[in-house]
Design a protein around this motif. Structure first.
Motif, PDB file in Angstrom:
ATOM      1  N   GLY A 106       0.826  -1.213   0.000  1.00 52.64           N
ATOM      2  CA  GLY A 106       0.000   0.000   0.000  1.00 52.64           C
ATOM      3  C   GLY A 106       0.855   1.255   0.000  1.00 52.64           C
ATOM      4  O   GLY A 106       1.710   1.451  -0.870  1.00 52.64           O
ATOM      5  N   SER A 107       0.683   2.111   1.004  1.00 57.28           N
ATOM      6  CA  SER A 107       1.453   3.352   1.088  1.00 57.28           C
ATOM      7  C   SER A 107       2.888   3.117   1.540  1.00 57.28           C
ATOM      8  O   SER A 107       3.688   4.054   1.581  1.00 57.28           O
ATOM      9  N   GLY A 108       3.215   1.886   1.903  1.00 57.03           N
ATOM     10  CA  GLY A 108       4.586   1.541   2.254  1.00 57.03           C
ATOM     11  C   GLY A 108       4.949   1.727   3.711  1.00 57.03           C
ATOM     12  O   GLY A 108       6.106   1.555   4.098  1.00 57.03           O
ATOM     13  N   ILE A 109       3.960   2.040   4.563  1.00 58.41           N
ATOM     14  CA  ILE A 109       4.295   2.428   5.937  1.00 58.41           C
ATOM     15  C   ILE A 109       5.025   1.337   6.709  1.00 58.41           C
ATOM     16  O   ILE A 109       5.968   1.623   7.458  1.00 58.41           O
ATOM     17  N   VAL A 110       4.617   0.075   6.559  1.00 57.64           N
ATOM     18  CA  VAL A 110       5.243  -1.011   7.321  1.00 57.64           C
ATOM     19  C   VAL A 110       6.669  -1.240   6.833  1.00 57.64           C
ATOM     20  O   VAL A 110       7.616  -1.284   7.635  1.00 57.64           O
ATOM     21  N   ALA A 111       6.844  -1.380   5.526  1.00 62.20           N
ATOM     22  CA  ALA A 111       8.181  -1.607   4.974  1.00 62.20           C
ATOM     23  C   ALA A 111       9.114  -0.453   5.308  1.00 62.20           C
ATOM     24  O   ALA A 111      10.288  -0.657   5.674  1.00 62.20           O
ATOM     25  N   ILE A 112       8.622   0.761   5.202  1.00 63.70           N
ATOM     26  CA  ILE A 112       9.454   1.937   5.447  1.00 63.70           C
ATOM     27  C   ILE A 112       9.853   2.035   6.915  1.00 63.70           C
ATOM     28  O   ILE A 112      11.011   2.323   7.248  1.00 63.70           O
ATOM     29  N   MET A 113       8.926   1.790   7.822  1.00 68.62           N
ATOM     30  CA  MET A 113       9.263   1.854   9.236  1.00 68.62           C
ATOM     31  C   MET A 113      10.254   0.750   9.617  1.00 68.62           C
ATOM     32  O   MET A 113      11.154   0.970  10.429  1.00 68.62           O
ATOM     33  N   LEU A 114      10.111  -0.426   9.022  1.00 71.43           N
ATOM     34  CA  LEU A 114      11.065  -1.494   9.306  1.00 71.43           C
ATOM     35  C   LEU A 114      12.448  -1.139   8.788  1.00 71.43           C
ATOM     36  O   LEU A 114      13.462  -1.386   9.450  1.00 71.43           O
ATOM     37  N   ALA A 115      12.507  -0.535   7.596  1.00 74.33           N
ATOM     38  CA  ALA A 115      13.797  -0.104   7.055  1.00 74.33           C
ATOM     39  C   ALA A 115      14.388   1.023   7.894  1.00 74.33           C
ATOM     40  O   ALA A 115      15.612   1.111   8.066  1.00 74.33           O
ATOM     41  N   LYS A 116      13.528   1.877   8.415  1.00 75.04           N
ATOM     42  CA  LYS A 116      13.986   3.019   9.211  1.00 75.04           C
ATOM     43  C   LYS A 116      14.512   2.567  10.575  1.00 75.04           C
ATOM     44  O   LYS A 116      15.562   3.038  11.040  1.00 75.04           O
ATOM     45  N   LEU A 117      13.794   1.658  11.216  1.00 69.75           N
ATOM     46  CA  LEU A 117      14.121   1.254  12.576  1.00 69.75           C
ATOM     47  C   LEU A 117      15.055   0.047  12.643  1.00 69.75           C
ATOM     48  O   LEU A 117      15.582  -0.272  13.708  1.00 69.75           O
ATOM     49  N   CYS A 118      15.235  -0.605  11.508  1.00 71.65           N
ATOM     50  CA  CYS A 118      16.180  -1.728  11.424  1.00 71.65           C
ATOM     51  C   CYS A 118      17.046  -1.498  10.179  1.00 71.65           C
ATOM     52  O   CYS A 118      16.901  -2.187   9.162  1.00 71.65           O
ATOM     53  N   PRO A 119      17.935  -0.513  10.244  1.00 74.31           N
ATOM     54  CA  PRO A 119      18.669  -0.090   9.045  1.00 74.31           C
ATOM     55  C   PRO A 119      19.556  -1.163   8.429  1.00 74.31           C
ATOM     56  O   PRO A 119      19.935  -1.054   7.260  1.00 74.31           O
ATOM     57  N   GLN A 120      19.897  -2.205   9.195  1.00 75.91           N
ATOM     58  CA  GLN A 120      20.721  -3.271   8.634  1.00 75.91           C
ATOM     59  C   GLN A 120      19.908  -4.255   7.796  1.00 75.91           C
ATOM     60  O   GLN A 120      20.476  -5.121   7.132  1.00 75.91           O
ATOM     61  N   ALA A 121      18.593  -4.125   7.813  1.00 74.92           N
ATOM     62  CA  ALA A 121      17.724  -5.069   7.101  1.00 74.92           C
ATOM     63  C   ALA A 121      17.709  -4.799   5.603  1.00 74.92           C
ATOM     64  O   ALA A 121      17.889  -3.666   5.141  1.00 74.92           O
ATOM     65  N   SER A 122      17.471  -5.857   4.853  1.00 71.76           N
ATOM     66  CA  SER A 122      17.195  -5.765   3.424  1.00 71.76           C
ATOM     67  C   SER A 122      15.689  -5.903   3.255  1.00 71.76           C
ATOM     68  O   SER A 122      15.125  -6.962   3.522  1.00 71.76           O
ATOM     69  N   VAL A 123      15.026  -4.826   2.848  1.00 70.44           N
ATOM     70  CA  VAL A 123      13.559  -4.782   2.855  1.00 70.44           C
ATOM     71  C   VAL A 123      13.018  -4.715   1.427  1.00 70.44           C
ATOM     72  O   VAL A 123      13.445  -3.884   0.618  1.00 70.44           O
ATOM     73  N   THR A 124      12.072  -5.603   1.142  1.00 68.67           N
ATOM     74  CA  THR A 124      11.357  -5.629  -0.133  1.00 68.67           C
ATOM     75  C   THR A 124       9.883  -5.374   0.134  1.00 68.67           C
ATOM     76  O   THR A 124       9.360  -5.809   1.157  1.00 68.67           O
ATOM     77  N   ALA A 125       9.219  -4.662  -0.762  1.00 66.03           N
ATOM     78  CA  ALA A 125       7.782  -4.393  -0.624  1.00 66.03           C
ATOM     79  C   ALA A 125       7.101  -4.713  -1.951  1.00 66.03           C
ATOM     80  O   ALA A 125       7.578  -4.311  -3.015  1.00 66.03           O
ATOM     81  N   VAL A 126       5.982  -5.430  -1.862  1.00 63.93           N
ATOM     82  CA  VAL A 126       5.251  -5.881  -3.051  1.00 63.93           C
ATOM     83  C   VAL A 126       3.828  -5.339  -3.028  1.00 63.93           C
ATOM     84  O   VAL A 126       3.183  -5.317  -1.973  1.00 63.93           O
ATOM     85  N   ASP A 127       3.345  -4.904  -4.180  1.00 65.57           N
ATOM     86  CA  ASP A 127       1.938  -4.536  -4.314  1.00 65.57           C
ATOM     87  C   ASP A 127       1.516  -4.733  -5.759  1.00 65.57           C
ATOM     88  O   ASP A 127       2.319  -4.549  -6.679  1.00 65.57           O
ATOM     89  N   ILE A 128       0.252  -5.085  -5.939  1.00 72.63           N
ATOM     90  CA  ILE A 128      -0.267  -5.319  -7.287  1.00 72.63           C
ATOM     91  C   ILE A 128      -0.629  -4.025  -7.990  1.00 72.63           C
ATOM     92  O   ILE A 128      -0.773  -3.974  -9.202  1.00 72.63           O
ATOM     93  N   SER A 129      -0.755  -2.929  -7.221  1.00 71.76           N
ATOM     94  CA  SER A 129      -1.220  -1.653  -7.768  1.00 71.76           C
ATOM     95  C   SER A 129      -0.061  -0.713  -8.085  1.00 71.76           C
ATOM     96  O   SER A 129       0.657  -0.291  -7.172  1.00 71.76           O
ATOM     97  N   PRO A 130       0.127  -0.326  -9.343  1.00 70.99           N
ATOM     98  CA  PRO A 130       1.170   0.652  -9.685  1.00 70.99           C
ATOM     99  C   PRO A 130       0.957   1.991  -8.981  1.00 70.99           C
ATOM    100  O   PRO A 130       1.927   2.646  -8.584  1.00 70.99           O
ATOM    101  N   ALA A 131      -0.302   2.384  -8.817  1.00 74.53           N
ATOM    102  CA  ALA A 131      -0.583   3.655  -8.154  1.00 74.53           C
ATOM    103  C   ALA A 131      -0.156   3.611  -6.689  1.00 74.53           C
ATOM    104  O   ALA A 131       0.395   4.587  -6.155  1.00 74.53           O
ATOM    105  N   SER A 132      -0.418   2.496  -6.024  1.00 74.09           N
ATOM    106  CA  SER A 132       0.018   2.346  -4.637  1.00 74.09           C
ATOM    107  C   SER A 132       1.534   2.383  -4.537  1.00 74.09           C
ATOM    108  O   SER A 132       2.102   3.019  -3.636  1.00 74.09           O
TER     109      SER A 132
END
Length: 280
Positions: free
Chosen positions: A122-148
């Protein structure tokens, strides 16, 4: 707002807006359009709006009166004490989802470079917060909607994090990749649920709220996530899923039936079982 363009005063606009919509919403809309502060409303009620400001505010007040969520009118919402851009292409972030981030972070602490994927970002909030708070992580985010994904990419840039975004349906874009942690806030509202007509939900993307299965139990997407997870988790890897207020028992049953161990549920700030998960 009939005086739009004719020197409308800030104080007059404030009084009229408070009569039409919630007082806090009125203040936030005025601050958004006019670039003023709460102090300005009190100390400088004689300030004049420009014609453009008066017209824009009149339009937004009418839309808020019609039930459109404030976040779509201002273009932003807060999650985890940070501001994110939102559009009608994505769900509005809710505090309920913070427990999903909390539980995910807890499971990354002992990993040097955790691999995480957020499905249906969606808006990326979960993936972004995980990347922000766990900077050593490799984070991927998937969505079916190009607009999202466009909104999510903008949010990632805004918060200065590196997230890989992939377009596709659930696990499809991942090939044979495996992760230490799969997280998701999928559609889980039962199709036709009367709550979908309340609290601004008719303005949010319905495909992100309900799986669209008429007469179903709202768990169709959750079943896809659980069934596909073993092929994309490393040994010991975790799957964490947000779900509805009354779905925890069933989600735990589905996890155990698929061979997950350590199955449990965790409560949100309202003391509702909001996230369930388990590990291989």
């Amino acid at each position: 707002m009939s005086e739009a363009g004719n020197g409308v005063r800030l104080g007059d606009v404030w009084r009229e807006a408070c009569q039409r919509i919630d007082r806090l919403d009125a203040r936030l809309l005025i601050e958004h359009v006019c670039g003023c502060t709460r102090t300005d409303l009190i100390a400088h009620p004689e300030r004049l709006l420009t014609p453009e400001q008066a017209q824009r505010l009149a339009e937004l007040l009418a839309r808020r009166e019609a039930g459109e969520p404030l976040a779509y009118l201002t273009g932003s919402a807060w999650f985890y004490d940070r501001e994110f851009a939102v559009t009608p292409d994505v769900l509005i972030p809710r505090p309920d989802t913070e427990v999903l981030v909390d539980q995910a972070l807890e499971r990354t602490q002992k990993l040097s470079v955790p691999r995480i994927v957020d499905l249906g970002t969606g808006s990326g909030i979960v993936a972004i917060m995980l990347a922000k708070l766990c900077p050593q992580a490799s984070v991927t985010a998937v969505d079916i909607s190009p607009a999202s994904l466009a909104v999510a990419r903008a949010n990632a840039a805004r918060h200065g994090v590196d997230v890989r975004f992939l377009e596709g349906d659930w696990y499809a874009p991942l090939g044979d990749e495996r992760f230490d942690l799969i997280v998701s806030n999928p559609p889980y509202v039962v199709d036709g649920d009367p709550h979908l007509q309340l609290n601004g939900l008719p303005f949010e993307p319905q495909h992100a709220l309900t799986d669209g299965v008429a007469g179903g139990d709202g768990l169709a997407c959750i079943r896809i996530l659980i069934d596909g997870a073993p092929a994309h988790l490393r040994p010991g890897g975790w799957l964490l899923i947000e779900h509805g207020y009354d779905q925890a028992v069933k989600v735990r049953e589905l996890l155990r039936a698929r061979g997950f161990a350590g199955v449990d549920s965790w409560r949100d700030g309202a003391d509702i079982e909001r996230v369930s998960g388990g590990h291989l």
